[in-house]
Scaffold this active site. Structure first.
Site, PDB file in Angstrom:
ATOM      1  N   LYS A 142       6.066   3.324  -3.802  1.00  0.00           N
ATOM      2  CA  LYS A 142       6.483   2.115  -4.515  1.00  0.00           C
ATOM      3  C   LYS A 142       5.569   1.866  -5.720  1.00  0.00           C
ATOM      4  O   LYS A 142       6.046   1.524  -6.804  1.00  0.00           O
ATOM      5  CB  LYS A 142       6.414   0.890  -3.596  1.00  0.00           C
ATOM      6  CG  LYS A 142       7.589   0.712  -2.684  1.00  0.00           C
ATOM      7  CD  LYS A 142       7.453  -0.635  -1.988  1.00  0.00           C
ATOM      8  CE  LYS A 142       8.521  -0.845  -0.944  1.00  0.00           C
ATOM      9  NZ  LYS A 142       8.388  -2.156  -0.282  1.00  0.00           N
TER      10      LYS A 142
ATOM     11  N   LYS B 129      16.476   7.270 -11.408  1.00  0.00           N
ATOM     12  CA  LYS B 129      16.519   6.338 -10.275  1.00  0.00           C
ATOM     13  C   LYS B 129      16.063   4.950 -10.715  1.00  0.00           C
ATOM     14  O   LYS B 129      16.696   3.950 -10.381  1.00  0.00           O
ATOM     15  CB  LYS B 129      15.649   6.847  -9.128  1.00  0.00           C
ATOM     16  CG  LYS B 129      15.676   5.918  -7.919  1.00  0.00           C
ATOM     17  CD  LYS B 129      14.712   6.355  -6.837  1.00  0.00           C
ATOM     18  CE  LYS B 129      14.648   5.313  -5.735  1.00  0.00           C
ATOM     19  NZ  LYS B 129      13.595   5.552  -4.776  1.00  0.00           N
TER      20      LYS B 129
ATOM     21  N   ARG C  83      15.269  -1.519  -7.205  1.00  0.00           N
ATOM     22  CA  ARG C  83      13.891  -1.911  -7.505  1.00  0.00           C
ATOM     23  C   ARG C  83      13.664  -1.920  -9.015  1.00  0.00           C
ATOM     24  O   ARG C  83      13.041  -2.828  -9.549  1.00  0.00           O
ATOM     25  CB  ARG C  83      12.891  -0.990  -6.804  1.00  0.00           C
ATOM     26  CG  ARG C  83      11.450  -1.478  -6.928  1.00  0.00           C
ATOM     27  CD  ARG C  83      10.469  -0.721  -6.047  1.00  0.00           C
ATOM     28  NE  ARG C  83      10.762  -0.970  -4.637  1.00  0.00           N
ATOM     29  CZ  ARG C  83      11.350  -0.097  -3.815  1.00  0.00           C
ATOM     30  NH1 ARG C  83      11.689   1.093  -4.231  1.00  0.00           N
ATOM     31  NH2 ARG C  83      11.584  -0.418  -2.560  1.00  0.00           N
TER      32      ARG C  83
ATOM     33  N   ASP D  44      10.566  -7.075  -1.216  1.00  0.00           N
ATOM     34  CA  ASP D  44      11.151  -6.659   0.050  1.00  0.00           C
ATOM     35  C   ASP D  44      12.501  -6.067  -0.304  1.00  0.00           C
ATOM     36  O   ASP D  44      13.187  -6.552  -1.209  1.00  0.00           O
ATOM     37  CB  ASP D  44      11.279  -7.808   1.045  1.00  0.00           C
ATOM     38  CG  ASP D  44      11.438  -7.292   2.480  1.00  0.00           C
ATOM     39  OD1 ASP D  44      10.749  -6.313   2.838  1.00  0.00           O
ATOM     40  OD2 ASP D  44      12.250  -7.842   3.239  1.00  0.00           O
TER      41      ASP D  44
ATOM     42  N   GLY E 215      12.321   6.611   2.124  1.00  0.00           N
ATOM     43  CA  GLY E 215      13.227   5.742   2.882  1.00  0.00           C
ATOM     44  C   GLY E 215      14.597   6.360   3.044  1.00  0.00           C
ATOM     45  O   GLY E 215      14.737   7.513   3.451  1.00  0.00           O
TER      46      GLY E 215
ATOM     47  N   ASN F 120       0.843  -1.197   0.000  1.00  0.00           N
ATOM     48  CA  ASN F 120       0.000   0.000   0.000  1.00  0.00           C
ATOM     49  C   ASN F 120       0.880   1.249   0.000  1.00  0.00           C
ATOM     50  O   ASN F 120       0.403   2.359   0.184  1.00  0.00           O
ATOM     51  CB  ASN F 120      -0.962   0.017   1.199  1.00  0.00           C
ATOM     52  CG  ASN F 120      -2.217  -0.796   0.908  1.00  0.00           C
ATOM     53  OD1 ASN F 120      -2.751  -0.762  -0.198  1.00  0.00           O
ATOM     54  ND2 ASN F 120      -2.677  -1.544   1.895  1.00  0.00           N
TER      55      ASN F 120
ATOM     56  N   ASP G  85      16.678   7.160   0.698  1.00  0.00           N
ATOM     57  CA  ASP G  85      17.123   7.831  -0.533  1.00  0.00           C
ATOM     58  C   ASP G  85      17.957   9.100  -0.294  1.00  0.00           C
ATOM     59  O   ASP G  85      18.914   9.332  -1.025  1.00  0.00           O
ATOM     60  CB  ASP G  85      15.927   8.154  -1.432  1.00  0.00           C
ATOM     61  CG  ASP G  85      15.356   6.909  -2.116  1.00  0.00           C
ATOM     62  OD1 ASP G  85      15.914   5.805  -1.938  1.00  0.00           O
ATOM     63  OD2 ASP G  85      14.346   7.050  -2.825  1.00  0.00           O
TER      64      ASP G  85
END
Length: 190
Positions: free
Chosen positions: A12, A171, A177, A68, A149, A8, A151
């Site tokens: 992301k 990025k 990711r 994760d 986070g 959620n 970053d």
């Protein structure tokens, strides 16, 4: 095609939606009515990724993928690693986490680190995993307003700015990711 992204976290979802082909409709946990916290009780990044994807498939029946991510710092023997989100406590506050990490690295000269993302795809009752790694270093102070986070304190190898100073396109092209999602997308397109 519909796929649930087992999160959620709107940041992301935004990052991943930019990378997923248009013919794949991305659903969040909220979209499928999954409002509970999905257990993350494994002691590895891979384990948590698998646990989350398995939970969604088992309890909600949707094909899905879960990720994760952990920040692994050389001078801290790979910490915070699997505990990255709650490094400074269960409140999961990014600023608290960064402050704790910067304090712990204060007297250290080795500031090498890497972000690691593991994505687990549950599709047609089969499981697949994809791993993305981005090497870099921890800066001595926070810089930038983008991202989330860690970053603002992570500078990828070969770049002069932190993730938080980069636009999303850059990025995604060099980040952990983005690399894992690219593997996922290539698999889905194959």
């Amino acid at each position: 095609m519909q796929l649930v992204f087992a999160t959620n976290n709107l940041n992301k979802i935004k990052e991943v939606q930019a990378l997923i082909p248009e013919h794949i409709k991305l659903l969040s946990l909220n979209d499928i009515g999954c409002l509970e916290d999905i257990p993350e009780t494994q002691d590895t990044i891979e384990g948590n990724s698998i646990q989350k994807a398995t939970y969604v498939k088992k309890h909600y029946g949707y094909d899905c993928f879960a990720d994760d991510t952990g920040l692994e710092v050389d001078a801290l023997n790979g910490a915070p690693g699997v505990y990255s989100a709650r490094y400074a406590g269960e409140q999961r506050d990014a600023n608290d986490n960064m402050d704790k990490l910067l304090t712990e690295l204060n007297a250290k000269t080795n500031r090498n680190a890497q972000f690691k993302t593991v994505i687990t795809l549950q599709l047609n009752n089969k499981q697949h995993t994809f791993t993305g790694i981005c090497e870099g270093e921890i800066t001595s102070s926070k810089s930038g307003e983008q991202g989330f986070g860690y970053d603002p304190i992570f500078k990828p190898k070969g770049h002069q700015e932190t993730f938080a100073e980069m636009d999303l396109k850059l990025k995604n092209s060099i980040g952990h990711r983005g690399k894992a999602i690219l593997q996922l997308v290539n698999f889905l397109n194959a």
